[in-house]
Design an enzyme around this catalytic site. Structure first.
Site, PDB file in Angstrom:
ATOM      1  CE  LYS A  25      -4.003   1.693   2.510  1.00 51.92           C
ATOM      2  NZ  LYS A  25      -4.931   1.660   3.831  1.00 51.92           N
ATOM      3  CD  GLU A  93      17.338 -12.987   6.192  1.00 52.81           C
ATOM      4  OE1 GLU A  93      16.830 -12.774   7.479  1.00 52.81           O
ATOM      5  OE2 GLU A  93      17.831 -14.290   6.471  1.00 52.81           O
ATOM      6  CE1 TYR A  94      16.194 -13.706  -3.339  1.00 50.99           C
ATOM      7  CE2 TYR A  94      14.569 -12.489  -2.919  1.00 50.99           C
ATOM      8  CZ  TYR A  94      15.324 -13.651  -3.455  1.00 50.99           C
ATOM      9  OH  TYR A  94      14.350 -14.292  -4.539  1.00 50.99           O
ATOM     10  CG  ASP A 140      -0.496  -7.839  10.752  1.00 49.24           C
ATOM     11  OD1 ASP A 140       0.192  -7.066   9.651  1.00 49.24           O
ATOM     12  OD2 ASP A 140      -1.717  -8.382  10.982  1.00 49.24           O
ATOM     13  CD  GLU A 144      -2.521 -12.950   3.396  1.00 48.20           C
ATOM     14  OE1 GLU A 144      -2.925 -13.396   3.408  1.00 48.20           O
ATOM     15  OE2 GLU A 144      -1.974 -12.988   5.462  1.00 48.20           O
TER      16      GLU A 144
HETATM   17  C1  LIG Z   1       7.798 -12.204  -3.647  1.00 44.62           C
HETATM   18  C2  LIG Z   1       8.989 -13.660  -4.048  1.00 44.62           C
HETATM   19  N1  LIG Z   1       8.457 -14.694  -4.709  1.00 44.62           N
HETATM   20  N2  LIG Z   1      10.455 -14.730  -4.717  1.00 44.62           N
HETATM   21  C3  LIG Z   1      10.379 -15.985  -4.999  1.00 44.62           C
HETATM   22  C4  LIG Z   1      11.098 -14.221  -3.482  1.00 44.62           C
HETATM   23  C5  LIG Z   1      10.001 -13.378  -2.933  1.00 44.62           C
HETATM   24  C6  LIG Z   1      11.188 -12.014  -1.745  1.00 44.62           C
HETATM   25  N3  LIG Z   1      10.158 -11.190  -1.931  1.00 44.62           N
HETATM   26  C7  LIG Z   1      10.590 -10.773  -0.307  1.00 44.62           C
HETATM   27  C8  LIG Z   1       9.904  -9.631   0.170  1.00 44.62           C
HETATM   28  C9  LIG Z   1       8.577  -8.787   0.446  1.00 44.62           C
HETATM   29  C10 LIG Z   1       8.275  -8.943  -1.109  1.00 44.62           C
HETATM   30  N4  LIG Z   1       6.933  -8.506  -0.944  1.00 44.62           N
HETATM   31  N5  LIG Z   1       6.950  -8.724   0.659  1.00 44.62           N
HETATM   32  C11 LIG Z   1       5.561  -7.861   1.181  1.00 44.62           C
HETATM   33  C12 LIG Z   1       5.386  -6.142   0.629  1.00 44.62           C
HETATM   34  C13 LIG Z   1       5.643  -5.914  -0.314  1.00 44.62           C
HETATM   35  C14 LIG Z   1       5.131  -4.313  -0.883  1.00 44.62           C
HETATM   36  C15 LIG Z   1       5.528  -3.633   0.828  1.00 44.62           C
HETATM   37  C16 LIG Z   1       5.459  -4.317   2.727  1.00 44.62           C
HETATM   38  C17 LIG Z   1       5.644  -5.623   2.142  1.00 44.62           C
HETATM   39  C18 LIG Z   1       7.837  -8.444   0.594  1.00 44.62           C
HETATM   40  C19 LIG Z   1      11.267  -9.839   1.305  1.00 44.62           C
HETATM   41 CL1  LIG Z   1      10.463  -8.225   2.116  1.00 44.62          CL
HETATM   42  C20 LIG Z   1      12.220  -9.998   1.595  1.00 44.62           C
HETATM   43  N6  LIG Z   1      12.799 -10.972   0.156  1.00 44.62           N
HETATM   44  C21 LIG Z   1      11.695 -11.284  -0.341  1.00 44.62           C
HETATM   45  N7  LIG Z   1      11.620 -12.476  -1.357  1.00 44.62           N
END
Ligand SMILES: Cc1nn(C)cc1-c1nc2c(-c3cnn(Cc4ccccc4)c3)c(Cl)cnc2[nH]1
Length: 287
Positions: A25, A93-94, A140, A144
């Site tokens: 958002k 972190e990813y 929360d 998600e």
């Molecule tokens: C999607 C996705 N697909 N694959 C294969 C890996 C991911 C991945 N996503 C993340 C993400 C990630 C992405 N979106 N979100 C939710 C969001 C989006 C916008 C604002 C606030 C929160 C978190 C993160 Cl933080 C950290 N690591 C992530 N990795």
């Protein structure tokens, strides 16, 4: 970056930006790589004007204050942050396998086996024990906000709603009520036990494919939560029902599982010590 001089601050130019990972958002999350170390991370970008309009700038500050100090294998790291005139950037972190809810929805009947669920719940228990030891309430917890890392480890993310315990909500609730306990939806004082309630709803969703109190309308969900109106399907084992009841403080239940699937019991009969069963009272007001 360590140190406090201006040269040690992060800037957008330190990163190569990749594909968008998620859209929220108040901004988006991008795959990114730090140019000198080649470290891969997730860059969450939020617009200051949007945060200010929504009155949640303080929540982002608290998210940074809390999450940058947390260190646990099941809590998503926040390495740091920086900002410019229009945007705030969070260095996260990813998590290689993305969002848990997408994995859950991709399962047959949108649910995990009890064995798989037990492994995930154990990781979340470990994370919550750590958070609560630091007096942090997430508030929360839902699919998600949980990510899956390369080694299958769960990572609790999005501390935008987290607070120091104990606490009283001062910001209007938005989004799903599904995972919130009665005391939060009724605006009462609460403590870290709210996360244990949410864990119970998560556990139910893992093994049933939908949250415990799901309903077509928010008002119905509200009523079901307030009355702890939970129904268990026939295919669940007694062990997982017992765990969910304990997480949601449903005590001394007997014969709560009907012979039909999805019994339409409007309430759970608590098999209290007395000879006649006592119905769980609708959630009393908290004053
Ligand atoms: C999607 C996705 N697909 N694959 C294969 C890996 C991911 C991945 N996503 C993340 C993400 C990630 C992405 N979106 N979100 C939710 C969001 C989006 C916008 C604002 C606030 C929160 C978190 C993160 Cl933080 C950290 N690591 C992530 N990795």
């Amino acid at each position: 970056k360590e140190g406090g001089s201006k040269k040690d601050l992060w800037a957008l130019d330190n990163f190569e930006i990749g594909r968008p990972l998620g859209r929220g958002k108040f901004g988006n999350v991008y795959l990114a790589r730090e140019k000198s170390s080649h470290v891969i991370l997730a860059l969450k970008v939020m617009f200051k004007v949007e945060l200010s309009r929504a009155g949640i700038s303080h929540q982002v500050q608290r998210e940074v204050e809390i999450q940058t100090h947390l260190r646990h294998p099941n809590v998503l790291r926040m390495y740091g942050y920086f900002h410019c005139d229009k945007r705030v950037y969070l260095l996260l972190e990813y998590a290689r396998h993305g969002e848990l809810y997408k994995v859950l929805r991709s399962q047959p009947n949108s649910r995990f086996t009890e064995y798989h669920s037990a492994n995930y719940i154990a990781q979340l228990v470990s994370a919550l024990k750590y958070l609560h030891s630091k007096k942090v309430i997430h508030r929360d917890l839902k699919p998600e906000n949980i990510l899956i890392a390369a080694n299958g480890q769960l990572k609790i993310a999005d501390f935008g709603w987290s607070v120091w315990s104990p606490n009283e909500r001062r910001t209007t609730l938005c989004g799903t009520l599904d995972y919130l306990p009665p005391e939060m939806i009724e605006g009462c004082k609460y403590d870290e036990k709210v996360d244990i309630w949410s864990l119970g709803v998560l556990c139910y969703e893992f093994v049933c494919g939908k949250p415990s109190f799901e309903a077509a309308k928010k008002s119905e969900t509200f009523k079901r939560i307030a009355r702890v109106d939970i129904r268990f399907p026939q295919f669940l084992t007694d062990e997982v029902i017992d765990l969910i009841c304990k997480l949601q403080e449903i005590l001394n239940l007997s014969n709560i599982r009907s012979t039909e699937r999805w019994p339409e019991r409007l309430n759970i009969i608590a098999s209290a010590k007395e000879s006649t069963p006592v119905f769980l009272q609708p959630w009393g007001s908290c004053i």
